[in-house]
Design a protein around this motif. Structure first.
Motif, PDB file in Angstrom:
ATOM      1  N   SER A  54     -41.042 -43.252  57.106  1.00 28.22           N
ATOM      2  CA  SER A  54     -39.846 -43.897  57.640  1.00 28.22           C
ATOM      3  C   SER A  54     -40.151 -44.525  59.000  1.00 28.22           C
ATOM      4  O   SER A  54     -41.263 -44.422  59.525  1.00 28.22           O
ATOM      5  CB  SER A  54     -38.703 -42.888  57.775  1.00 28.22           C
ATOM      6  N   SER A  55     -39.149 -45.189  59.586  1.00 28.42           N
ATOM      7  CA  SER A  55     -39.290 -45.788  60.916  1.00 28.42           C
ATOM      8  C   SER A  55     -38.575 -44.935  61.956  1.00 28.42           C
ATOM      9  O   SER A  55     -37.557 -44.305  61.661  1.00 28.42           O
ATOM     10  CB  SER A  55     -38.717 -47.207  60.928  1.00 28.42           C
ATOM     11  N   ALA A  56     -39.100 -44.925  63.162  1.00 23.97           N
ATOM     12  CA  ALA A  56     -38.518 -44.142  64.254  1.00 23.97           C
ATOM     13  C   ALA A  56     -38.075 -45.060  65.369  1.00 23.97           C
ATOM     14  O   ALA A  56     -38.775 -46.011  65.727  1.00 23.97           O
ATOM     15  CB  ALA A  56     -39.530 -43.127  64.793  1.00 23.97           C
ATOM     16  N   SER A  57     -36.898 -44.779  65.920  1.00 17.45           N
ATOM     17  CA  SER A  57     -36.415 -45.463  67.114  1.00 17.45           C
ATOM     18  C   SER A  57     -36.261 -44.410  68.210  1.00 17.45           C
ATOM     19  O   SER A  57     -35.366 -43.567  68.157  1.00 17.45           O
ATOM     20  CB  SER A  57     -35.079 -46.162  66.846  1.00 17.45           C
ATOM     21  N   LEU A  58     -37.151 -44.442  69.181  1.00 15.14           N
ATOM     22  CA  LEU A  58     -37.160 -43.472  70.279  1.00 15.14           C
ATOM     23  C   LEU A  58     -36.361 -44.052  71.436  1.00 15.14           C
ATOM     24  O   LEU A  58     -36.797 -44.997  72.093  1.00 15.14           O
ATOM     25  CB  LEU A  58     -38.591 -43.163  70.704  1.00 15.14           C
ATOM     26  N   HIS A  59     -35.173 -43.479  71.677  1.00 18.50           N
ATOM     27  CA  HIS A  59     -34.285 -44.042  72.685  1.00 18.50           C
ATOM     28  C   HIS A  59     -34.728 -43.653  74.089  1.00 18.50           C
ATOM     29  O   HIS A  59     -35.032 -42.486  74.381  1.00 18.50           O
ATOM     30  CB  HIS A  59     -32.848 -43.565  72.472  1.00 18.50           C
ATOM     31  N   CYS A  60     -34.747 -44.648  74.965  1.00 21.15           N
ATOM     32  CA  CYS A  60     -35.014 -44.427  76.385  1.00 21.15           C
ATOM     33  C   CYS A  60     -34.277 -45.511  77.163  1.00 21.15           C
ATOM     34  O   CYS A  60     -34.620 -46.693  77.074  1.00 21.15           O
ATOM     35  CB  CYS A  60     -36.519 -44.483  76.668  1.00 21.15           C
TER      36      CYS A  60
ATOM     37  N   GLN B  60     -47.970 -54.547  75.677  1.00 22.00           N
ATOM     38  CA  GLN B  60     -49.169 -54.332  74.875  1.00 22.00           C
ATOM     39  C   GLN B  60     -49.010 -53.055  74.063  1.00 22.00           C
ATOM     40  O   GLN B  60     -48.736 -51.984  74.613  1.00 22.00           O
ATOM     41  CB  GLN B  60     -50.411 -54.244  75.771  1.00 22.00           C
ATOM     42  N   ALA B  61     -49.159 -53.193  72.747  1.00 21.11           N
ATOM     43  CA  ALA B  61     -49.025 -52.048  71.844  1.00 21.11           C
ATOM     44  C   ALA B  61     -50.398 -51.466  71.544  1.00 21.11           C
ATOM     45  O   ALA B  61     -51.307 -52.182  71.129  1.00 21.11           O
ATOM     46  CB  ALA B  61     -48.333 -52.466  70.552  1.00 21.11           C
ATOM     47  N   LYS B  62     -50.546 -50.161  71.748  1.00 20.74           N
ATOM     48  CA  LYS B  62     -51.780 -49.469  71.409  1.00 20.74           C
ATOM     49  C   LYS B  62     -51.700 -48.821  70.033  1.00 20.74           C
ATOM     50  O   LYS B  62     -52.728 -48.519  69.436  1.00 20.74           O
ATOM     51  CB  LYS B  62     -52.080 -48.391  72.462  1.00 20.74           C
ATOM     52  N   ARG B  63     -50.495 -48.628  69.561  1.00 25.15           N
ATOM     53  CA  ARG B  63     -50.275 -48.108  68.214  1.00 25.15           C
ATOM     54  C   ARG B  63     -49.806 -49.271  67.355  1.00 25.15           C
ATOM     55  O   ARG B  63     -48.873 -49.988  67.718  1.00 25.15           O
ATOM     56  CB  ARG B  63     -49.237 -46.991  68.245  1.00 25.15           C
ATOM     57  N   GLU B  64     -50.428 -49.482  66.204  1.00 23.39           N
ATOM     58  CA  GLU B  64     -50.117 -50.625  65.358  1.00 23.39           C
ATOM     59  C   GLU B  64     -48.638 -50.634  64.968  1.00 23.39           C
ATOM     60  O   GLU B  64     -48.104 -49.644  64.472  1.00 23.39           O
ATOM     61  CB  GLU B  64     -50.974 -50.592  64.094  1.00 23.39           C
ATOM     62  N   GLY B  65     -47.974 -51.773  65.220  1.00 22.07           N
ATOM     63  CA  GLY B  65     -46.579 -51.936  64.852  1.00 22.07           C
ATOM     64  C   GLY B  65     -45.578 -51.480  65.882  1.00 22.07           C
ATOM     65  O   GLY B  65     -44.376 -51.730  65.727  1.00 22.07           O
ATOM     66  N   ALA B  66     -46.012 -50.802  66.944  1.00 21.76           N
ATOM     67  CA  ALA B  66     -45.083 -50.331  67.975  1.00 21.76           C
ATOM     68  C   ALA B  66     -44.482 -51.530  68.704  1.00 21.76           C
ATOM     69  O   ALA B  66     -45.191 -52.455  69.102  1.00 21.76           O
ATOM     70  CB  ALA B  66     -45.792 -49.419  68.960  1.00 21.76           C
ATOM     71  N   THR B  67     -43.149 -51.515  68.877  1.00 21.84           N
ATOM     72  CA  THR B  67     -42.467 -52.637  69.524  1.00 21.84           C
ATOM     73  C   THR B  67     -41.474 -52.149  70.557  1.00 21.84           C
ATOM     74  O   THR B  67     -40.882 -51.073  70.428  1.00 21.84           O
ATOM     75  CB  THR B  67     -41.724 -53.514  68.495  1.00 21.84           C
TER      76      THR B  67
ATOM     77  N   PRO C  97     -42.816 -48.160  63.169  1.00 20.85           N
ATOM     78  CA  PRO C  97     -42.625 -48.278  61.719  1.00 20.85           C
ATOM     79  C   PRO C  97     -43.624 -47.414  60.950  1.00 20.85           C
ATOM     80  O   PRO C  97     -44.685 -47.043  61.473  1.00 20.85           O
ATOM     81  CB  PRO C  97     -42.889 -49.765  61.473  1.00 20.85           C
ATOM     82  N   SER C  98     -43.278 -47.086  59.713  1.00 19.91           N
ATOM     83  CA  SER C  98     -44.191 -46.418  58.768  1.00 19.91           C
ATOM     84  C   SER C  98     -44.870 -45.194  59.388  1.00 19.91           C
ATOM     85  O   SER C  98     -46.088 -45.169  59.605  1.00 19.91           O
ATOM     86  CB  SER C  98     -45.251 -47.412  58.255  1.00 19.91           C
ATOM     87  N   LEU C  99     -44.082 -44.184  59.666  1.00 17.12           N
ATOM     88  CA  LEU C  99     -44.598 -42.988  60.339  1.00 17.12           C
ATOM     89  C   LEU C  99     -45.657 -42.281  59.503  1.00 17.12           C
ATOM     90  O   LEU C  99     -45.528 -42.127  58.288  1.00 17.12           O
ATOM     91  CB  LEU C  99     -43.455 -42.016  60.626  1.00 17.12           C
ATOM     92  N   THR C 100     -46.701 -41.835  60.172  1.00 18.16           N
ATOM     93  CA  THR C 100     -47.707 -40.965  59.581  1.00 18.16           C
ATOM     94  C   THR C 100     -47.694 -39.644  60.343  1.00 18.16           C
ATOM     95  O   THR C 100     -47.022 -39.508  61.378  1.00 18.16           O
ATOM     96  CB  THR C 100     -49.107 -41.583  59.655  1.00 18.16           C
ATOM     97  N   LEU C 101     -48.447 -38.681  59.840  1.00 18.75           N
ATOM     98  CA  LEU C 101     -48.491 -37.381  60.524  1.00 18.75           C
ATOM     99  C   LEU C 101     -49.172 -37.490  61.886  1.00 18.75           C
ATOM    100  O   LEU C 101     -48.951 -36.643  62.758  1.00 18.75           O
ATOM    101  CB  LEU C 101     -49.213 -36.361  59.653  1.00 18.75           C
ATOM    102  N   LYS C 102     -49.959 -38.526  62.096  1.00 24.68           N
ATOM    103  CA  LYS C 102     -50.593 -38.733  63.399  1.00 24.68           C
ATOM    104  C   LYS C 102     -49.590 -39.150  64.471  1.00 24.68           C
ATOM    105  O   LYS C 102     -49.908 -39.102  65.664  1.00 24.68           O
ATOM    106  CB  LYS C 102     -51.696 -39.783  63.289  1.00 24.68           C
TER     107      LYS C 102
END
Length: 440
Positions: free
Chosen positions: A202-208, A243-250, A267-272
Motif C-alpha cells: 500500500s501507500s503511506a502518507s506520513l503527516h508532518c 531530492q528523494a533517496k527512496r524511490e518514489g518518495a515525494t 508508494p508501494s510499501l515493502t518491509l524495508k
C-alpha cells in the motif's frame, strides 16, 4: 414521502451545510499538566521521572471550534494558584503561530485520553546578539495517547530582568505579576499520526506540519528512517530543491511553502520501509522534529488440505505470506449437531521466510472424525487481521471412508478390466491387407 417531507429534508441538509461552513471559533486557554526537565537530564524525548519537576503550561487564547460545549469555560487566573499547584507555570502566547490540534488537547480528558507534556531548555545554535542576556528558550513536547497528535513547540521568554521583575528562584527568569514565566511560541512542528500500521504494497502518507513566526524562513526539511540501530536519509529539501533517496518518495514544495505541510508520501510499501521516520524542519533560527512509527504488515493466506487418505487421516493447514512474525493457529472440531471445540495435539513445521521477508508455517493434525464425521477448522489470528481467518473441511467417519474406498477400488478394477478388454479386442481383430506397390 410527500413533497413537504422532501422539502423539509433538503432544508435540514442545507442548514447543516451552512453550519459547517460557518463554523464558530472561540479563543480559549488550554491548560496542560507538564514536567520541566532539569538541565543535564534527558533531552529530545519523553524521559523517566528522574530530574523532573512539576510544571503547568497555559496556551493563551488558542482558537478552537465551538460546538456549544465551551459554554461556561473560564480563562486561566494566575493569581488563584494554590499551595499544591505545580511549582512552575509557563504562560505561552500563540499569536504568532497556529496550533491546528488545539481542540484535541482541550478535549483529551473528556475523550478518555492521556496527555504527556515535557518542557526542556532549548539552546540556539546561533543566538541573536540582542537577546544574549535577556531571553531564554524552551521546547515543549506534547503527545496525546491513542491516535495522537504529537506537537513540539519552541517558546521564547518575554520580559526583561533589568526592569526590577522578581526572578524565579530556580530558572532565574523574570516572573509576571501573577507569578508565571511568560513566553511566546515562535515555532511548532506537529504530526496527526505518531504511529501507522499499513499493509504491504500500500501507500503511506506520513503527516508532518509546521507553523513559524513571521520573519523566520524555512531553510531545510529532512526525512530520515531509523530501524534496528541504523539510519538512512529518505528525502531532503532545501530552498528550491528536493531530492528523494527512496524511490518514489515525494514531498509537495507548494504545500510546504504555502500551507506548512511537509508530509511525505511513500508508494508501494515493502518491509524495508518499516521503522521510525524523523521529520526534521529547520528555520533560520530553530530546529524541531516529529517521529512517526511506521509498521508494515502482511495478511496471511490460509489453505487446509488432506495430507493422507490413511486411517486416521492427517490434515495440513498452510499459513503463508504473513508479517510480522507472531501468529496463532488454532484447530477447532465440530461434530454434526454438536458444538465447536478446540483441539490439541497439532504439530508445526519449521518457520520459513521468503525473499520479500514474509513468513510461512504449516500445522498438521491427526483427525478423529468419530462415528458421524466432523468438520475441522484451522483458525489463524494475526495483527494484520481485523478478525480471525479460517479454512474448514469435513472428514468422513471411518465406515463411510472404508465404503468409499471399496467403491473407489472397485471402480478402478472395473475400469482396468474394460481397458484390458479393449486392448485384447484390438489385438485379435483382422487387419486390412496391404496393397503391393509396383515400380515403374
Amino acid at each position: 414521502m410527500g413533497s413537504e417531507g422532501w422539502c423539509l429534508l433538503v432544508c435540514l441538509a442545507l442548514s447543516g451545510a451552512a453550519d459547517a461552513v460557518e463554523r464558530q471559533w472561540r479563543p480559549v486557554d488550554v491548560i496542560l499538566d507538564c514536567f520541566l526537565m532539569g538541565e543535564g537530564g534527558h533531552r529530545g524525548g519523553f524521559a523517566s521521572s528522574e530530574n523532573m519537576v512539576k510544571a503547568l503550561l497555559v496556551l493563551r487564547q488558542v482558537p478552537v471550534p465551538d460546538d456549544g460545549s465551551l459554554e461556561g469555560l473560564t480563562d486561566f487566573q494566575g493569581g488563584a494558584l494554590a499551595k499544591d499547584d505545580p511549582l512552575i507555570t509557563f504562560e505561552a502566547s500563540v499569536n504568532l503561530i497556529q496550533i491546528p490540534q488545539a481542540e484535541a488537547l482541550l478535549h483529551a480528558d473528556c475523550s478518555g485520553k492521556e496527555v504527556t507534556c515535557e518542557i526542556s531548555r532549548y539552546f540556539l545554535q546561533a543566538r541573536p546578539k540582542a537577546t544574549v542576556e535577556t531571553a531564554a528558550w524552551f521546547i515543549t513536547n506534547v503527545l496525546v495517547s491513542g491516535e495522537g497528535p504529537s506537537i513540539s513547540m519552541v517558546m521564547k521568554t518575554l520580559g526583561d530582568a533589568e526592569n526590577g521583575s522578581v526572578l524565579h528562584p530556580m530558572l532565574k527568569l523574570p516572573l509576571s505579576p501573577q507569578g508565571t514565566v511568560r513566553t511566546e511560541v515562535e515555532f511548532q512542528v506537529t504530526t496527526q499520526t505518531p504511529s501507522l500500521n499499513l499493509l504491504l504494497g500500500s501507500s503511506a502518507s506520513l503527516h508532518c506540519g509546521f507553523s513559524v513566526a513571521p520573519g523566520l524562513g524555512i531553510t531545510s526539511v529532512e526525512w530520515r528512517l531509523q530501524h534496528k540501530g541504523s539510519g538512512q536519509l529518505v528525502y531532503c529539501w532545501t530552498t528550491g530543491r528536493g531530492q528523494a533517496k527512496r524511490e518514489g518518495a515525494t514531498l509537495e514544495p507548494q504545500q510546504l511553502l504555502m500551507a506548512g505541510d511537509a508530509s511525505l508520501t511513500l508508494p508501494s510499501l515493502t518491509l524495508k520501509d518499516e521503522g521510525a521516520y524523523v521529520c526534521q524542519i529547520t528555520t533560520s533560527l530553530y530546529r524541531a522534529q516529529q517521529i512517526i512509527q511506521l509498521d508494515v504488515q502482511a495478511a496471511p493466506k490460509v489453505l487446509l488440505s488432506l495430507a493422507s487418505e490413511a486411517l486416521p487421516p492427517t490434515l495440513i493447514c498452510s499459513v503463508t505470506g504473513y508479517y510480522p512474525l507472531d501468529v496463532s493457529v488454532t484447530w477447532i472440531r465440530e461434530e454434526l449437531g454438536g458444538d465447536p471445540a478446540p483441539v490439541s495435539g497439532a504439530s508445526f513445521s519449521s518457520l520459513r521466510q521468503s525473499v520479500a521477508g514474509t513468513y510461512s508455517i504449516s500445522s498438521s493434525l491427526t483427525a478423529e472424525p468419530g462415528s458421524v464425521g466432523a468438520t475441522y477448522t484451522c483458525q489463524v489470528t494475526h495483527v494484520s487481521l481485523e478478525e480471525p481467518l479460517g479454512a474448514d473441511t469435513w472428514v468422513a467417519p471411518p465406515e463411510q471412508r472404508t465404503a468409499l474406498g471399496v467403491l473407489f477400488a472397485s471402480s478402478l478394477f472395473l475400469l482396468a478390466l474394460l481397458f484390458l478388454g479393449l486392448q485384447r479386442r484390438q489385438a485379435t481383430s483382422p487387419r486390412p491387407a496391404r496393397t503391393p506397390r509396383h515400380s515403374g
